[in-house]
Design an enzyme around this catalytic site. Structure first.
Site, PDB file in Angstrom:
ATOM      1  N   ARG A 119       0.845  -1.199   0.000  1.00 37.53           N
ATOM      2  CA  ARG A 119       0.000   0.000   0.000  1.00 37.53           C
ATOM      3  C   ARG A 119       0.879   1.247   0.000  1.00 37.53           C
ATOM      4  NH1 ARG A 119      -2.540  -0.020   6.233  1.00 37.53           N
ATOM      5  NH2 ARG A 119      -0.528  -0.165   7.251  1.00 37.53           N
ATOM      6  N   CYS A 123       1.847   8.432  -5.700  1.00 40.35           N
ATOM      7  CA  CYS A 123       2.238   9.780  -5.278  1.00 40.35           C
ATOM      8  C   CYS A 123       1.146  10.815  -5.573  1.00 40.35           C
ATOM      9  CB  CYS A 123       3.520  10.187  -5.997  1.00 40.35           C
ATOM     10  SG  CYS A 123       4.047  11.829  -5.491  1.00 40.35           S
ATOM     11  N   ASN A 157      -5.568   6.990   4.626  1.00 39.15           N
ATOM     12  CA  ASN A 157      -5.224   6.287   5.861  1.00 39.15           C
ATOM     13  C   ASN A 157      -3.767   6.554   6.220  1.00 39.15           C
ATOM     14  OD1 ASN A 157      -6.067   4.092   7.905  1.00 39.15           O
ATOM     15  ND2 ASN A 157      -4.064   3.414   7.183  1.00 39.15           N
ATOM     16  N   GLU A 158      -3.549   7.158   7.368  1.00 39.00           N
ATOM     17  CA  GLU A 158      -2.190   7.393   7.879  1.00 39.00           C
ATOM     18  C   GLU A 158      -1.236   7.845   6.775  1.00 39.00           C
ATOM     19  OE1 GLU A 158      -0.850   3.999  10.145  1.00 39.00           O
ATOM     20  OE2 GLU A 158      -2.085   4.555  11.849  1.00 39.00           O
ATOM     21  N   CYS A 166       9.342  11.458  -1.720  1.00 43.49           N
ATOM     22  CA  CYS A 166       9.207  10.881  -3.048  1.00 43.49           C
ATOM     23  C   CYS A 166      10.025  11.705  -4.039  1.00 43.49           C
ATOM     24  CB  CYS A 166       7.731  10.859  -3.447  1.00 43.49           C
ATOM     25  SG  CYS A 166       7.477  10.248  -5.121  1.00 43.49           S
ATOM     26  N   CYS A 168       9.688  11.187  -7.583  1.00 39.49           N
ATOM     27  CA  CYS A 168       9.155  10.896  -8.917  1.00 39.49           C
ATOM     28  C   CYS A 168       9.209  12.164  -9.779  1.00 39.49           C
ATOM     29  CB  CYS A 168       7.729  10.359  -8.809  1.00 39.49           C
ATOM     30  SG  CYS A 168       6.515  11.605  -8.373  1.00 39.49           S
ATOM     31  N   CYS A 171       6.976  14.937  -8.602  1.00 43.71           N
ATOM     32  CA  CYS A 171       7.470  15.651  -7.416  1.00 43.71           C
ATOM     33  C   CYS A 171       8.535  16.680  -7.804  1.00 43.71           C
ATOM     34  CB  CYS A 171       8.044  14.680  -6.383  1.00 43.71           C
ATOM     35  SG  CYS A 171       6.778  13.988  -5.302  1.00 43.71           S
ATOM     36  N   GLU A 315      -8.186   3.852  15.569  1.00 43.11           N
ATOM     37  CA  GLU A 315      -7.578   2.529  15.743  1.00 43.11           C
ATOM     38  C   GLU A 315      -6.888   2.484  17.103  1.00 43.11           C
ATOM     39  OE1 GLU A 315      -4.912   1.645  12.508  1.00 43.11           O
ATOM     40  OE2 GLU A 315      -6.263   2.534  11.030  1.00 43.11           O
TER      41      GLU A 315
HETATM   42  C1  GAL Z   1      -2.117   1.242  11.274  1.00 39.38           C
HETATM   43  C2  GAL Z   1      -2.882   1.260   9.974  1.00 39.38           C
HETATM   44  C3  GAL Z   1      -3.798   0.058   9.836  1.00 39.38           C
HETATM   45  C4  GAL Z   1      -3.057  -1.192  10.192  1.00 39.38           C
HETATM   46  C5  GAL Z   1      -2.532  -1.061  11.595  1.00 39.38           C
HETATM   47  C6  GAL Z   1      -1.831  -2.288  12.079  1.00 39.38           C
HETATM   48  O1  GAL Z   1      -0.957   1.998  11.187  1.00 39.38           O
HETATM   49  O2  GAL Z   1      -3.648   2.424   9.873  1.00 39.38           O
HETATM   50  O3  GAL Z   1      -4.277  -0.003   8.520  1.00 39.38           O
HETATM   51  O4  GAL Z   1      -2.031  -1.356   9.279  1.00 39.38           O
HETATM   52  O5  GAL Z   1      -1.636   0.010  11.644  1.00 39.38           O
HETATM   53  O6  GAL Z   1      -0.622  -2.472  11.430  1.00 39.38           O
END
Ligand code: GAL
Length: 688
Positions: A119, A123, A157-158, A166, A168, A171, A315
């Site tokens: 994942r 870019c 996500n994060e 990067c 590329c 960039c 999370e």
């Molecule tokens: C976080 C991420 C999740 C999963 C989790 C456990 O950093 O947002 O998708 O990867 O860690 O590794």
């Protein structure tokens, strides 16, 4: 773009305390998907997050959308009283996209493009990729706009968690265009700002400037590096903003957040202002030492709160995490719930666990969630369920409160952090020193937190700026007002010695803080062998001594400045090492060495003496119990959290009621003491 005041005091402004887990319907068959909502409801869930990695399901071929799986899950969960947060799935672009447009792949410093197969391989400098990002965001937003159970969004996500720099071709061009805008198309201004006279680095045009690659072959220019990191932040902000704009225009009732915090993103800048609140993912078991883990978790949470205020936890660790190189400890009985309370105490205005059930495939097949691979509800589920019941009482009490901070530590400035990384000298980073100081005060039960120097400093008794070499002159009036009003400002060695371009200032250190601190630093040195050439500070009052680590400074003091500590050895013997200056109703303390436990111990009596009533929250309570207060004008919520492995006795308790009557070892209240067993938690509500 709309501007909102970001502050460590800002609540997330939610009406409901959201509680639940991340959920991946795309990983499970129909039987599980049918069963899950009832078990979640039984655990007290009212919210899940989903879809943030499911782009290939939702758009299996370009422009072909299917959302049936998510429609079904959202509706079924909704019937059980569980709402959904959706994620834009742009961390995992599908294979058809990267096959059709290989130029969207990120490129590392060796010139190697990233691959499809995990994942974050694409870019956001690429306009092609951003077009796809807007398309999937719009398609999802439009489809889900009228789902009453969709309450908000997480962008991507994060961002930057695996990869932030990067190189590329997109960039390269975008970086040049960014610099041309920042320097008003004036290449001479850039050459001067970067000091390009050094090593023949002069550019004739913005289109000649590469993205910097440190150590290819030697040390890169720190000013060039810092502007590149600023570009990365700007680039991510633009990328996110495009998604946020689509979500907001499609359905204004949605909230939008992002789960940070990672390298080279300024969450206190436009990136954070674009969001309703920040998300922060909490994985305490990355600290592999169970003794320090409660302290590092507390620090990380307070640090996260410094960016924009109270946050949501999308999370929170609910089982041992495992990826190829490591496998965490398994949380012991009570630990999942106890760690969740630590997060709640330190600013979580909603909390979801990662993840509902452990996946049986993929790179995270050992990243364990609430339920194990075999889908049996065991003790982690029982704890989550207990917390779910408790949050029905505690959750509404928490909303609208803020975490009390008496001692603030400067934190959460991306430019300061990035500047340090360009010239670290092997010294602890500003963030590491902040953690040392935070842990020092946490152990002694002071209300300690992290606060940015441009934030609202009112209410703080002591404010500590560890060693922020890069310093923005715009912060000075806020600091002066804090001191004039009675605060104690502590400045660590090296503060304010670099300008905003990351060049060294021409004035004698601490430059623009010299007048306020009443000192001039006439000599400094890196201590590479502090055992062989020791330098010791003797403090007044208290007569404590501390061996200086890392760094020393020799100061001349200006009239009106007094000495709180002196060097005792060699050429520095009897020279000031720590000074204080009365300014208005407060004072400025300057510390000519790095802040360590021993230095803080030596300094503490002077801070108590000079402040307006600095005191621990519960002085008699043993160290292993963490004491945190969340408060507003009407009440104080006292969190007493035992992160040690033994039974401990909390003393001098506040008057109030226990909000967790079912907690183990309950005694009739009011009580003057309370036994709290390992991993147990008390929440006492004191009405003001
Ligand atoms: C976080 C991420 C999740 C999963 C989790 C456990 O950093 O947002 O998708 O990867 O860690 O590794």
């Amino acid at each position: 773009m709309e501007s909102k005041k970001l502050s460590h005091k800002r609540p997330a402004n939610l009406d409901i305390y959201y509680y639940g887990a991340t959920y991946y319907p795309e990983h499970w068959g129909p039987e599980d998907r049918e069963q899950d909502p009832a078990w979640m409801a039984e655990a007290g869930f009212n919210c899940v997050r989903m879809a943030e990695f499911a782009w290939d399901y939702m758009e299996p071929a370009e422009g072909e959308y299917r959302f049936d799986l998510f429609d079904e899950a959202i509706a079924r969960l909704g019937e059980h009283g569980i709402d959904t947060i959706l994620g834009t799935p742009t961390a995992t672009p599908p294979r058809w996209l990267t096959l059709a447009h290989p130029d969207v792949l990120r490129v590392n410093a060796d010139g190697v493009p990233m691959q499809h197969g995990s994942r974050q391989h694409v870019c956001p400098s690429s306009e092609t990729f951003r077009r796809y990002s807007r398309q999937i965001t719009r398609a999802m937003a439009t489809h889900f706009a009228d789902h009453q159970h969709v309450i908000g969004w997480q962008t991507d996500n994060e961002l930057n968690c695996h990869f932030s720099e990067c190189h590329c071709p997109h960039c390269q061009l975008e970086f040049q265009a960014y610099l041309a805008r920042v320097y008003n198309d004036d290449i001479d201004a850039l050459n001067a700002a970067w000091g390009n006279a050094f090593w023949s680095l002069t550019y004739r045009d913005f289109n000649e400037i590469p993205t910097p690659k440190n150590l290819y072959p030697a040390y890169a220019n720190p000013a060039h590096l810092l502007d590149y990191y600023r570009f990365i932040s700007w680039n991510m902000t633009r990328f996110q903003h495009e998604q946020v704009a689509i979500l907001r225009e499609t359905q204004p009732r949605w909230f939008v957040m992002h789960n940070g915090t990672f390298a080279h993103i300024d969450y206190r800048g436009q990136f954070g202002r674009d969001l309703d609140f920040l998300g922060f993912d909490v994985y305490p078991f990355f600290d592999f030492d169970p003794d320090t883990r409660p302290y590092s978790q507390a620090f990380n949470l307070d640090h996260a709160r410094a960016w924009t205020g109270n946050f949501m936890i999308p999370e929170q660790q609910s089982g041992p995490g495992g990826q190829a190189p490591y496998f965490h400890d398994t949380p012991e009985r009570g630990e999942v719930r106890r760690m969740a309370y630590t997060s709640i105490a330190h600013g979580a205005d909603s909390l979801l666990f990662f993840r509902w059930r452990t996946a049986r495939f993929g790179a995270e097949e050992y990243w364990c969630g609430i339920l194990d691979h075999d889908n049996v509800r065991r003790r982690r589920y029982a704890e989550v369920k207990q917390l779910g019941q408790e949050l029905k009482i505690v959750g509404p009490e928490i909303l609208g409160t803020r975490v009390r901070v008496d001692v603030g530590i400067a934190a959460a400035d991306v430019d300061v952090y990035d500047a340090h990384s360009t010239m670290p000298f092997g010294l602890p980073s500003p963030r590491q020193v902040a953690e040392t100081v935070h842990t020092f005060f946490t152990r002694k039960h002071y209300a300690v937190g992290c606060v940015h120097p441009s934030d609202d400093l009112s209410g703080l008794k002591v404010y500590i700026i560890p060693h922020w070499a890069l310093f923005n002159p715009e912060w000075l009036p806020n600091l002066e007002a804090f001191v004039e009003g009675g605060g104690v400002l502590v400045l660590g060695a090296r503060t304010a010695t670099k300008d905003w371009h990351n060049n060294v200032i021409p004035e004698t250190p601490p430059g623009l803080l010299s007048r306020l601190a009443g000192v001039k630093v006439v000599e400094y040195g890196r201590q590479n062998a502090p055992d062989k050439r020791p330098l010791t500070v003797r403090f007044y009052p208290g007569k404590a001594v501390a061996h200086s680590q890392y760094w020393y400074e020799q100061m001349d003091i200006l009239p009106g400045t007094s000495t709180l500590g002196r060097w005792t050895e060699r050429h520095l013997r009897l020279k000031p090492a720590v000074t204080a200056r009365q300014v208005g109703a407060g004072s400025v303390v300057y510390v000519g060495t790095f802040l360590t436990d021993a230095v803080m111990e030596g300094l503490l009596p002077a801070l108590i003496e000079r402040s307006s009533g600095l005191a621990p929250l519960l002085p008699e309570t043993p160290e292993g119990i963490h004491v945190v207060v969340r408060e507003n004008a009407e009440k104080r919520l006292w969190f007493l959290i035992n992160g040690s492995s033994g039974v401990l006795k909390a003393k001098e308790l506040p008057e109030g009621v226990d909000l967790l009557p079912g907690a183990a070892n309950a005694v009739a209240r009011p009580a003057t003491y309370l036994y709290i067993s390992a991993n147990e938690v008390r929440v006492i509500k004191e009405t003001l």
